[in-house]
Design a protein around this motif. Sequence first.
Motif, mmCIF file in Angstrom:
data_model
loop_
_atom_site.group_PDB
_atom_site.id
_atom_site.type_symbol
_atom_site.label_atom_id
_atom_site.label_comp_id
_atom_site.label_asym_id
_atom_site.label_seq_id
_atom_site.Cartn_x
_atom_site.Cartn_y
_atom_site.Cartn_z
ATOM 1 N N ALA A 215 -72.362 -21.662 61.296
ATOM 2 C CA ALA A 215 -70.821 -22.600 60.534
ATOM 3 C C ALA A 215 -70.245 -21.296 59.784
ATOM 4 C CB ALA A 215 -70.995 -23.206 59.365
ATOM 5 N N LYS A 216 -70.842 -20.638 58.801
ATOM 6 C CA LYS A 216 -70.102 -19.521 57.481
ATOM 7 C C LYS A 216 -69.501 -17.791 59.041
ATOM 8 C CE LYS A 216 -72.554 -19.570 53.635
ATOM 9 N NZ LYS A 216 -72.446 -18.805 52.001
ATOM 10 N N GLU A 217 -70.559 -17.979 60.085
ATOM 11 C CA GLU A 217 -70.058 -16.764 61.145
ATOM 12 C C GLU A 217 -68.880 -17.088 61.773
ATOM 13 O OE1 GLU A 217 -71.297 -13.045 64.132
ATOM 14 O OE2 GLU A 217 -73.160 -14.719 63.263
ATOM 15 N N ALA A 218 -69.057 -18.582 61.920
ATOM 16 C CA ALA A 218 -67.705 -19.724 63.074
ATOM 17 C C ALA A 218 -66.418 -19.273 61.815
ATOM 18 C CB ALA A 218 -68.271 -20.636 62.956
ATOM 19 N N ILE A 219 -66.611 -19.558 60.407
ATOM 20 C CA ILE A 219 -65.444 -19.423 59.621
ATOM 21 C C ILE A 219 -65.116 -17.897 59.277
ATOM 22 C CG2 ILE A 219 -65.659 -19.798 57.249
ATOM 23 C CD1 ILE A 219 -66.998 -22.200 56.997
ATOM 24 N N LEU A 220 -66.034 -16.692 59.005
ATOM 25 C CA LEU A 220 -65.998 -15.440 58.900
ATOM 26 C C LEU A 220 -65.028 -15.149 60.449
ATOM 27 C CD1 LEU A 220 -68.601 -14.323 57.131
ATOM 28 C CD2 LEU A 220 -65.880 -14.843 56.073
ATOM 29 N N LYS A 221 -65.221 -15.056 61.560
ATOM 30 C CA LYS A 221 -64.724 -15.119 62.658
ATOM 31 C C LYS A 221 -63.270 -15.320 62.750
ATOM 32 C CE LYS A 221 -68.894 -14.279 66.136
ATOM 33 N NZ LYS A 221 -69.230 -14.724 66.877
ATOM 34 N N ALA A 222 -63.573 -16.482 63.030
ATOM 35 C CA ALA A 222 -61.701 -17.776 62.392
ATOM 36 C C ALA A 222 -61.107 -16.719 61.221
ATOM 37 C CB ALA A 222 -61.996 -19.065 62.191
ATOM 38 N N ALA A 223 -61.727 -15.919 60.348
ATOM 39 C CA ALA A 223 -60.620 -15.229 59.214
ATOM 40 C C ALA A 223 -60.766 -13.684 59.475
ATOM 41 C CB ALA A 223 -61.393 -16.172 57.648
ATOM 42 N N ARG B 224 -61.045 -26.611 59.738
ATOM 43 C CA ARG B 224 -62.021 -27.605 60.656
ATOM 44 C C ARG B 224 -63.361 -26.878 61.408
ATOM 45 N NH1 ARG B 224 -63.334 -32.397 59.208
ATOM 46 N NH2 ARG B 224 -63.793 -33.810 61.461
ATOM 47 N N VAL B 225 -64.507 -27.468 61.072
ATOM 48 C CA VAL B 225 -65.712 -26.816 60.872
ATOM 49 C C VAL B 225 -66.850 -27.355 61.517
ATOM 50 C CG1 VAL B 225 -67.431 -25.505 60.723
ATOM 51 C CG2 VAL B 225 -65.885 -24.828 59.499
ATOM 52 N N GLU B 226 -66.999 -27.640 63.239
ATOM 53 C CA GLU B 226 -67.328 -28.597 63.307
ATOM 54 C C GLU B 226 -69.027 -27.852 63.650
ATOM 55 O OE1 GLU B 226 -65.406 -30.845 65.856
ATOM 56 O OE2 GLU B 226 -64.811 -29.300 66.566
ATOM 57 N N ARG B 227 -70.259 -28.510 63.721
ATOM 58 C CA ARG B 227 -71.814 -28.017 64.182
ATOM 59 C C ARG B 227 -72.535 -29.083 65.625
ATOM 60 N NH1 ARG B 227 -75.582 -28.426 59.804
ATOM 61 N NH2 ARG B 227 -74.979 -30.771 59.569
ATOM 62 N N PHE B 228 -73.103 -28.263 66.478
ATOM 63 C CA PHE B 228 -73.169 -29.161 67.929
ATOM 64 C C PHE B 228 -74.922 -28.153 67.859
ATOM 65 C CE2 PHE B 228 -68.896 -28.782 68.093
ATOM 66 C CZ PHE B 228 -68.374 -29.601 68.233
ATOM 67 N N GLN B 229 -75.298 -29.579 68.046
ATOM 68 C CA GLN B 229 -76.626 -28.794 68.218
ATOM 69 C C GLN B 229 -77.441 -29.624 69.663
ATOM 70 O OE1 GLN B 229 -79.393 -29.398 64.921
ATOM 71 N NE2 GLN B 229 -81.291 -27.848 66.653
ATOM 72 N N ILE B 230 -78.146 -28.019 70.717
ATOM 73 C CA ILE B 230 -78.297 -28.847 71.883
ATOM 74 C C ILE B 230 -79.833 -28.639 71.569
ATOM 75 C CG2 ILE B 230 -78.099 -29.286 74.187
ATOM 76 C CD1 ILE B 230 -75.523 -28.755 73.416
ATOM 77 N N GLY B 231 -81.222 -28.952 71.675
ATOM 78 C CA GLY B 231 -82.349 -28.402 71.438
ATOM 79 C C GLY B 231 -82.696 -27.409 70.075
ATOM 80 N N ASP B 232 -82.972 -26.389 71.277
ATOM 81 C CA ASP B 232 -82.986 -25.596 70.587
ATOM 82 C C ASP B 232 -81.481 -24.027 69.908
ATOM 83 O OD1 ASP B 232 -83.323 -24.191 72.037
ATOM 84 O OD2 ASP B 232 -84.672 -22.632 71.899
ATOM 85 N N LEU B 233 -80.560 -24.492 70.225
ATOM 86 C CA LEU B 233 -79.212 -24.157 70.235
ATOM 87 C C LEU B 233 -78.216 -24.620 69.119
ATOM 88 C CD1 LEU B 233 -78.029 -23.372 73.359
ATOM 89 C CD2 LEU B 233 -79.062 -21.226 71.936
ATOM 90 N N VAL B 234 -77.703 -23.832 68.087
ATOM 91 C CA VAL B 234 -76.855 -24.406 67.145
ATOM 92 C C VAL B 234 -75.586 -23.312 67.473
ATOM 93 C CG1 VAL B 234 -76.357 -24.460 64.912
ATOM 94 C CG2 VAL B 234 -79.013 -25.131 65.296
#
Length: 177
Positions: free
Chosen positions: A117-125, A160-170
């Motif tokens: 989540a933090k990496e996605a936010i900082l990439k968007a910034a 807007r931040v979203e998280r998805f988890q599928i098996g061992d991937l986030v």
Amino acid sequence: MSPEKRARLGHSLSRRRELLSSLLGAPATDIVIAHNQAGRPFLPDFPDVSVSFSDSGAANALALVRSRHVGVDVETIRPIGWHAMLPMLSSEDEAREVRNAVEGAGGLAAFFCCWAAKEAILKAAGTGLKGGAPRLRLPQAFISGQQDRFSLEHDGLSLRVERFQIGDLVLSRATSV
């Protein structure tokens, strides 16, 4: 760089161009991916498009939006020295919440969800992790896994931040609104 890693990177770049080709309706050979001085990728021939990439092991993620900012991060849940990484990721108060979540029902997924989540936010910034992950404060309900979406203000952006988890991937995606 090892020959195996170089081959994986070449394959990943090729797949990115193919995906961008299908999304943008342009030949893959015409897709140019450039990077600004901060390392943020952009498409010079599509100035209204924001793009973000991530990979973790064999997993790759691509996020693309028009006329807004976007950041994406994908992480494979794996054994890691996460205790030592917490000061680079979180303030003391938030680190305590992450430790509680990891040691509770969340397991290592809780750590990787916060990281992504933090990496996605900082990439968007536009800064990536160099933008200071500890100065971001994630909601406690997100850290504990009770919610998968939230909104926040960061560096003049409403995200807007979203998280998805599928098996061992986030995977986390942050998009400006």
